[in-house]
Design a protein around this motif. Sequence first.
Motif, PDB file in Angstrom:
ATOM      1  N   ARG A  60       0.832  -1.205   0.000  1.00 56.45           N
ATOM      2  CA  ARG A  60       0.000   0.000   0.000  1.00 56.45           C
ATOM      3  C   ARG A  60       0.871   1.261   0.000  1.00 56.45           C
ATOM      4  O   ARG A  60       0.631   2.207  -0.761  1.00 56.45           O
ATOM      5  CB  ARG A  60      -0.911   0.003   1.228  1.00 56.45           C
ATOM      6  CG  ARG A  60      -1.750   1.262   1.353  1.00 56.45           C
ATOM      7  CD  ARG A  60      -2.511   1.310   2.675  1.00 56.45           C
ATOM      8  NE  ARG A  60      -2.750   2.696   3.040  1.00 56.45           N
ATOM      9  CZ  ARG A  60      -2.715   3.182   4.283  1.00 56.45           C
ATOM     10  NH1 ARG A  60      -2.456   2.387   5.304  1.00 56.45           N
ATOM     11  NH2 ARG A  60      -2.936   4.443   4.505  1.00 56.45           N
ATOM     12  N   THR A  69      -3.743   4.883  -5.923  1.00 53.37           N
ATOM     13  CA  THR A  69      -4.574   4.543  -4.768  1.00 53.37           C
ATOM     14  C   THR A  69      -4.861   3.049  -4.746  1.00 53.37           C
ATOM     15  O   THR A  69      -4.860   2.382  -5.790  1.00 53.37           O
ATOM     16  CB  THR A  69      -5.912   5.303  -4.799  1.00 53.37           C
ATOM     17  OG1 THR A  69      -6.591   4.996  -6.022  1.00 53.37           O
ATOM     18  CG2 THR A  69      -5.706   6.796  -4.671  1.00 53.37           C
ATOM     19  N   HIS A  71      -7.512   0.043  -2.764  1.00 53.32           N
ATOM     20  CA  HIS A  71      -8.419  -0.526  -1.773  1.00 53.32           C
ATOM     21  C   HIS A  71      -7.632  -1.587  -1.013  1.00 53.32           C
ATOM     22  O   HIS A  71      -6.841  -2.324  -1.613  1.00 53.32           O
ATOM     23  CB  HIS A  71      -9.614  -1.203  -2.441  1.00 53.32           C
ATOM     24  CG  HIS A  71     -10.465  -0.303  -3.274  1.00 53.32           C
ATOM     25  ND1 HIS A  71     -10.820   0.967  -2.890  1.00 53.32           N
ATOM     26  CD2 HIS A  71     -11.064  -0.518  -4.482  1.00 53.32           C
ATOM     27  CE1 HIS A  71     -11.607   1.510  -3.821  1.00 53.32           C
ATOM     28  NE2 HIS A  71     -11.760   0.624  -4.791  1.00 53.32           N
ATOM     29  N   TYR A  73      -7.958  -4.730   2.014  1.00 55.11           N
ATOM     30  CA  TYR A  73      -8.752  -5.558   2.928  1.00 55.11           C
ATOM     31  C   TYR A  73      -7.812  -6.421   3.753  1.00 55.11           C
ATOM     32  O   TYR A  73      -7.028  -7.205   3.205  1.00 55.11           O
ATOM     33  CB  TYR A  73      -9.709  -6.447   2.136  1.00 55.11           C
ATOM     34  CG  TYR A  73     -10.605  -7.301   3.011  1.00 55.11           C
ATOM     35  CD1 TYR A  73     -11.484  -6.717   3.927  1.00 55.11           C
ATOM     36  CD2 TYR A  73     -10.590  -8.693   2.923  1.00 55.11           C
ATOM     37  CE1 TYR A  73     -12.307  -7.491   4.730  1.00 55.11           C
ATOM     38  CE2 TYR A  73     -11.423  -9.465   3.717  1.00 55.11           C
ATOM     39  CZ  TYR A  73     -12.276  -8.865   4.620  1.00 55.11           C
ATOM     40  OH  TYR A  73     -13.093  -9.639   5.422  1.00 55.11           O
ATOM     41  N   HIS A  77      -9.045  -6.876  12.754  1.00 56.37           N
ATOM     42  CA  HIS A  77      -8.807  -5.489  13.150  1.00 56.37           C
ATOM     43  C   HIS A  77      -8.265  -5.463  14.572  1.00 56.37           C
ATOM     44  O   HIS A  77      -8.346  -6.461  15.301  1.00 56.37           O
ATOM     45  CB  HIS A  77     -10.089  -4.667  13.047  1.00 56.37           C
ATOM     46  CG  HIS A  77     -11.204  -5.176  13.917  1.00 56.37           C
ATOM     47  ND1 HIS A  77     -12.038  -6.208  13.547  1.00 56.37           N
ATOM     48  CD2 HIS A  77     -11.621  -4.792  15.157  1.00 56.37           C
ATOM     49  CE1 HIS A  77     -12.920  -6.439  14.511  1.00 56.37           C
ATOM     50  NE2 HIS A  77     -12.684  -5.603  15.499  1.00 56.37           N
ATOM     51  N   HIS A  82     -13.553  -0.983  11.234  1.00 57.79           N
ATOM     52  CA  HIS A  82     -13.285  -0.153  10.051  1.00 57.79           C
ATOM     53  C   HIS A  82     -11.849  -0.342   9.533  1.00 57.79           C
ATOM     54  O   HIS A  82     -11.583  -0.120   8.346  1.00 57.79           O
ATOM     55  CB  HIS A  82     -13.502   1.329  10.374  1.00 57.79           C
ATOM     56  CG  HIS A  82     -14.880   1.646  10.860  1.00 57.79           C
ATOM     57  ND1 HIS A  82     -15.392   1.120  12.030  1.00 57.79           N
ATOM     58  CD2 HIS A  82     -15.853   2.445  10.341  1.00 57.79           C
ATOM     59  CE1 HIS A  82     -16.620   1.576  12.212  1.00 57.79           C
ATOM     60  NE2 HIS A  82     -16.930   2.383  11.204  1.00 57.79           N
ATOM     61  N   GLU A  83     -10.912  -0.723  10.415  1.00 56.09           N
ATOM     62  CA  GLU A  83      -9.520  -0.909  10.005  1.00 56.09           C
ATOM     63  C   GLU A  83      -9.383  -1.977   8.926  1.00 56.09           C
ATOM     64  O   GLU A  83      -8.415  -1.979   8.163  1.00 56.09           O
ATOM     65  CB  GLU A  83      -8.662  -1.344  11.197  1.00 56.09           C
ATOM     66  CG  GLU A  83      -8.573  -0.360  12.333  1.00 56.09           C
ATOM     67  CD  GLU A  83      -8.025  -1.043  13.585  1.00 56.09           C
ATOM     68  OE1 GLU A  83      -7.190  -1.959  13.465  1.00 56.09           O
ATOM     69  OE2 GLU A  83      -8.449  -0.672  14.699  1.00 56.09           O
ATOM     70  N   ARG A  86     -10.041  -0.424   3.835  1.00 53.15           N
ATOM     71  CA  ARG A  86      -9.599   0.897   3.379  1.00 53.15           C
ATOM     72  C   ARG A  86     -10.080   1.089   1.952  1.00 53.15           C
ATOM     73  O   ARG A  86      -9.749   0.289   1.075  1.00 53.15           O
ATOM     74  CB  ARG A  86      -8.078   1.030   3.452  1.00 53.15           C
ATOM     75  CG  ARG A  86      -7.555   1.233   4.847  1.00 53.15           C
ATOM     76  CD  ARG A  86      -6.064   1.533   4.853  1.00 53.15           C
ATOM     77  NE  ARG A  86      -5.630   1.870   6.204  1.00 53.15           N
ATOM     78  CZ  ARG A  86      -5.613   3.100   6.707  1.00 53.15           C
ATOM     79  NH1 ARG A  86      -5.966   4.125   5.920  1.00 53.15           N
ATOM     80  NH2 ARG A  86      -5.230   3.325   7.944  1.00 53.15           N
ATOM     81  N   GLY A  89      -7.531   3.932   0.019  1.00 53.43           N
ATOM     82  CA  GLY A  89      -6.527   4.335   0.996  1.00 53.43           C
ATOM     83  C   GLY A  89      -7.052   4.860   2.310  1.00 53.43           C
ATOM     84  O   GLY A  89      -6.302   4.971   3.277  1.00 53.43           O
ATOM     85  N   GLU A  90      -8.351   5.179   2.374  1.00 51.30           N
ATOM     86  CA  GLU A  90      -8.907   5.762   3.592  1.00 51.30           C
ATOM     87  C   GLU A  90      -9.797   4.736   4.311  1.00 51.30           C
ATOM     88  O   GLU A  90     -10.489   3.943   3.665  1.00 51.30           O
ATOM     89  CB  GLU A  90      -9.750   6.999   3.255  1.00 51.30           C
ATOM     90  CG  GLU A  90      -8.976   8.095   2.534  1.00 51.30           C
ATOM     91  CD  GLU A  90      -7.845   8.668   3.366  1.00 51.30           C
ATOM     92  OE1 GLU A  90      -8.008   8.740   4.609  1.00 51.30           O
ATOM     93  OE2 GLU A  90      -6.803   9.026   2.785  1.00 51.30           O
ATOM     94  N   LEU A  91      -9.767   4.767   5.646  1.00 52.65           N
ATOM     95  CA  LEU A  91     -10.659   3.890   6.398  1.00 52.65           C
ATOM     96  C   LEU A  91     -12.093   4.116   5.953  1.00 52.65           C
ATOM     97  O   LEU A  91     -12.525   5.264   5.762  1.00 52.65           O
ATOM     98  CB  LEU A  91     -10.538   4.166   7.904  1.00 52.65           C
ATOM     99  CG  LEU A  91      -9.209   3.798   8.570  1.00 52.65           C
ATOM    100  CD1 LEU A  91      -9.243   4.174  10.045  1.00 52.65           C
ATOM    101  CD2 LEU A  91      -8.899   2.317   8.419  1.00 52.65           C
TER     102      LEU A  91
END
Length: 422
Positions: A60, A69, A71, A73, A77, A82-83, A86, A89-91
């Motif tokens: 990443r 960018t 995604h 998985y 976590h 949510h971790e 992504r 790149g964002e949660l």
Amino acid sequence: MTSSDTILERMMTLHPKVIDLTLDRVHRLLAATGHPERALPPVIHVAGTNGKGSTVAMLRAGVEGAGQTAHVYTSPHLARFHERIRVAGELIPEDDLTAVLDEALAKNGDDPITYFEITTIAALLAFTRTPADWTLLEVGLGGRLDATNVVDAPALTVITTVDLDHQQFLGETVSEIAGEKAGIIKHGIPCVVGPQHEASLEVIEARAESLGAPLLVYGQHWHAWEERGRMVYQDETGLLDLPLPNLIGPHQIGNAGMAVAALRHLNFAEPAFEAAVSRAEWPARMQRLKTGPLIELAKGCELWLDGGHNPAAGHALADTLATLPPKPLHLVCGMLRTKDVSGYLAELARAAESLTAVAIPGETATLAAEETRDAALSVGLKATIAEDVGPAVKALADAHPGTRILICGSLYLAGAVLRENG
């Protein structure tokens, strides 16, 4: 609106957190949700026993270092669900997570499915709704029958070091386990292979040959090593002089090498390689804690956190500790009863002066503190028990001022520590 936590709790009730390795349920729900696995950006699929998460984190960082960018998985976590997801790149935002969980639940109806399977499909749904350049999928368990193993033609597969773990599901030998991990290899798709035992490499090579999948094998097609405080990577294209990985430990050289080999094969340029090794972040992998309530309890002691939990991880952890400036080491350890506790602790017995055993809060599969203590004593490690991590850290800080304290033994324990320590 219902929160994602509420939906996840309901999922756990309807679909218990069990491991039942088959892909039938996954394929059924993928069809019901419109086959999101067919609409993903190019996929890099990563399996292995140890190093999967670190390698994905480096991939990443490399992708983002190239201005692209991804995604991502991953599992499990640590502090929040949510971790695991992504999106570009964002949660994943709470509203988006709630929406895809709701959709997966509704499409599944009352049919049987496991928690990991249905949440994996929710992640794939999320990835189809936001553009990205790449998709990074980390296998949850094994590979061949893992819920992530549903992409017919990934851009690349990666198999990190295969070792003994989850034997009750994957097989009793390294060869059997390697057969499960090698199940992610696809017809004609290149596979990057990290440092391996000879037995596991033979299985991976046989699988790849049967599928016509080109291999990029550590020690054959690429090499990575430390030299004069730098990391040197070499393949048939030439040498790269890179910084040492910012993730701590000698084993991270191999993980970084896999990430560089993958990115190099996918035609990324040097900024991606530099970013992969120098910008990756992956909590609870020899993470130095510097703020929070536990630091106050530690009273000036060094405080570290690591989530490794099998003998190979224990060995890597002991090697990592040996690279730090000399200082007495005391462990605070909690483990799951499904792990090889004595095998893990035997590796650390050569590095530590004592162990304080704790139970993992909120985990039904936790080993009782007394059992972890007894396992430590059986491998020659002085051991006692405490009711929780906080009291254990305080007692060690009081008894051994200025010492090094390592909280270790489980990602679930690490997650509890990160949640409680803010």
